[in-house]
Design a protein around this motif. Structure first.
Motif, PDB file in Angstrom:
ATOM      1  N   MET A   8      -3.638   6.315   3.244  1.00 18.37           N
ATOM      2  CA  MET A   8      -2.527   6.837   4.004  1.00 18.37           C
ATOM      3  C   MET A   8      -1.357   6.769   2.996  1.00 18.37           C
ATOM      4  O   MET A   8      -1.370   6.392   2.164  1.00 18.37           O
ATOM      5  CB  MET A   8      -1.977   5.841   4.922  1.00 18.37           C
ATOM      6  CG  MET A   8      -3.417   5.623   5.895  1.00 18.37           C
ATOM      7  SD  MET A   8      -3.149   4.124   7.210  1.00 18.37           S
ATOM      8  CE  MET A   8      -3.253   2.770   6.072  1.00 18.37           C
ATOM      9  N   LYS A   9      -0.079   7.421   3.577  1.00 18.97           N
ATOM     10  CA  LYS A   9       0.983   7.416   2.692  1.00 18.97           C
ATOM     11  C   LYS A   9       2.215   6.698   3.135  1.00 18.97           C
ATOM     12  O   LYS A   9       2.605   7.110   4.268  1.00 18.97           O
ATOM     13  CB  LYS A   9       1.278   9.078   2.583  1.00 18.97           C
ATOM     14  CG  LYS A   9       2.573   9.251   1.452  1.00 18.97           C
ATOM     15  CD  LYS A   9       1.777   9.355   0.041  1.00 18.97           C
ATOM     16  CE  LYS A   9       3.063   9.747  -0.798  1.00 18.97           C
ATOM     17  NZ  LYS A   9       2.506   9.679  -2.246  1.00 18.97           N
ATOM     18  N   LEU A  10       2.983   6.023   2.555  1.00 19.17           N
ATOM     19  CA  LEU A  10       4.087   5.344   2.745  1.00 19.17           C
ATOM     20  C   LEU A  10       5.123   6.117   2.337  1.00 19.17           C
ATOM     21  O   LEU A  10       5.362   6.867   1.367  1.00 19.17           O
ATOM     22  CB  LEU A  10       3.851   3.916   2.005  1.00 19.17           C
ATOM     23  CG  LEU A  10       5.146   2.897   2.445  1.00 19.17           C
ATOM     24  CD1 LEU A  10       4.916   2.558   3.893  1.00 19.17           C
ATOM     25  CD2 LEU A  10       4.880   1.813   1.386  1.00 19.17           C
ATOM     26  N   ALA A  78       3.736   4.018  16.701  1.00 24.59           N
ATOM     27  CA  ALA A  78       5.415   4.085  17.138  1.00 24.59           C
ATOM     28  C   ALA A  78       6.252   3.178  16.445  1.00 24.59           C
ATOM     29  O   ALA A  78       7.150   3.456  15.715  1.00 24.59           O
ATOM     30  CB  ALA A  78       5.321   4.090  18.654  1.00 24.59           C
ATOM     31  N   TYR A  79       5.765   1.963  16.321  1.00 24.83           N
ATOM     32  CA  TYR A  79       6.516   0.827  15.280  1.00 24.83           C
ATOM     33  C   TYR A  79       6.461   1.293  14.062  1.00 24.83           C
ATOM     34  O   TYR A  79       7.699   1.110  13.150  1.00 24.83           O
ATOM     35  CB  TYR A  79       5.852  -0.496  15.656  1.00 24.83           C
ATOM     36  CG  TYR A  79       6.374  -1.623  14.874  1.00 24.83           C
ATOM     37  CD1 TYR A  79       7.514  -2.017  15.002  1.00 24.83           C
ATOM     38  CD2 TYR A  79       5.497  -2.347  14.238  1.00 24.83           C
ATOM     39  CE1 TYR A  79       8.395  -3.109  14.290  1.00 24.83           C
ATOM     40  CE2 TYR A  79       5.855  -3.543  13.400  1.00 24.83           C
ATOM     41  CZ  TYR A  79       7.275  -3.816  13.476  1.00 24.83           C
ATOM     42  OH  TYR A  79       7.943  -5.169  12.886  1.00 24.83           O
ATOM     43  N   MET A  84       5.871   5.630   7.653  1.00 27.81           N
ATOM     44  CA  MET A  84       4.652   6.341   7.007  1.00 27.81           C
ATOM     45  C   MET A  84       4.693   7.551   7.245  1.00 27.81           C
ATOM     46  O   MET A  84       5.250   8.057   8.431  1.00 27.81           O
ATOM     47  CB  MET A  84       3.657   5.534   7.676  1.00 27.81           C
ATOM     48  CG  MET A  84       3.387   4.294   7.343  1.00 27.81           C
ATOM     49  SD  MET A  84       2.045   3.500   8.152  1.00 27.81           S
ATOM     50  CE  MET A  84       0.411   4.115   7.351  1.00 27.81           C
ATOM     51  N   GLU A  85       3.902   8.471   6.728  1.00 25.37           N
ATOM     52  CA  GLU A  85       3.633   9.962   6.939  1.00 25.37           C
ATOM     53  C   GLU A  85       2.694   9.805   8.212  1.00 25.37           C
ATOM     54  O   GLU A  85       1.695   8.964   8.361  1.00 25.37           O
ATOM     55  CB  GLU A  85       2.904  10.686   5.924  1.00 25.37           C
ATOM     56  CG  GLU A  85       3.943  10.619   4.680  1.00 25.37           C
ATOM     57  CD  GLU A  85       3.217  11.684   3.711  1.00 25.37           C
ATOM     58  OE1 GLU A  85       2.277  12.079   3.579  1.00 25.37           O
ATOM     59  OE2 GLU A  85       3.968  11.777   2.664  1.00 25.37           O
ATOM     60  N   THR A  86       3.354  10.623   9.424  1.00 25.76           N
ATOM     61  CA  THR A  86       2.435  10.441  10.562  1.00 25.76           C
ATOM     62  C   THR A  86       2.427  11.766  11.248  1.00 25.76           C
ATOM     63  O   THR A  86       2.683  12.834  10.754  1.00 25.76           O
ATOM     64  CB  THR A  86       3.435   9.660  11.647  1.00 25.76           C
ATOM     65  OG1 THR A  86       4.662  10.316  12.027  1.00 25.76           O
ATOM     66  CG2 THR A  86       3.513   8.069  11.184  1.00 25.76           C
TER      67      THR A  86
END
Length: 104
Positions: A8-10, A78-79, A84-86
């Motif tokens: 994943m990407k922060l 949602a939090y 993060m990339e979403t």
């Protein structure tokens, strides 16, 4: 037992906040993961690229990325969406990684 890995990407500048939020993971989320058979779950950070690398063992039918229909996971997404990339549904952009080697 299966093993799953994904990345994943922060977003830049949120390393400490990401760690802080996971250090205080919600008990009901932790229970959901455990009840689903997910254990030995680790997330690592590549500080050069802000890429998160996750690996988990799964004794159930689905990994953590498959629990998105539950209310608690939707609230967690949602939090976390601000750091993060979403995707449009707030789920993290997650790329499954194929296993190419395992030493038991």
């Amino acid at each position: 037992m299966k093993r799953a890995a994904f990345k994943m990407k922060l977003k830049p500048g949120y390393r400490e906040e990401y760690k802080k939020r996971h250090d205080a993971i919600w008990p009901e989320l932790k229970k959901l993961l455990q009840d689903a058979g997910i254990h030995d779950y680790s997330i690592f950070l590549d500080e050069e690229t802000d890429t998160l690398f996750a690996v988990q063992k799964i004794d159930g039918k689905a990994g953590s990325q498959d629990l998105g229909k539950t209310e608690i996971v939707q609230r967690w997404w949602a939090y976390m969406a601000d750091i993060m990339e979403t995707n449009p549904d707030n789920s993290p952009v997650s790329i499954a990684l194929p296993e190419v080697f395992y030493l038991d």
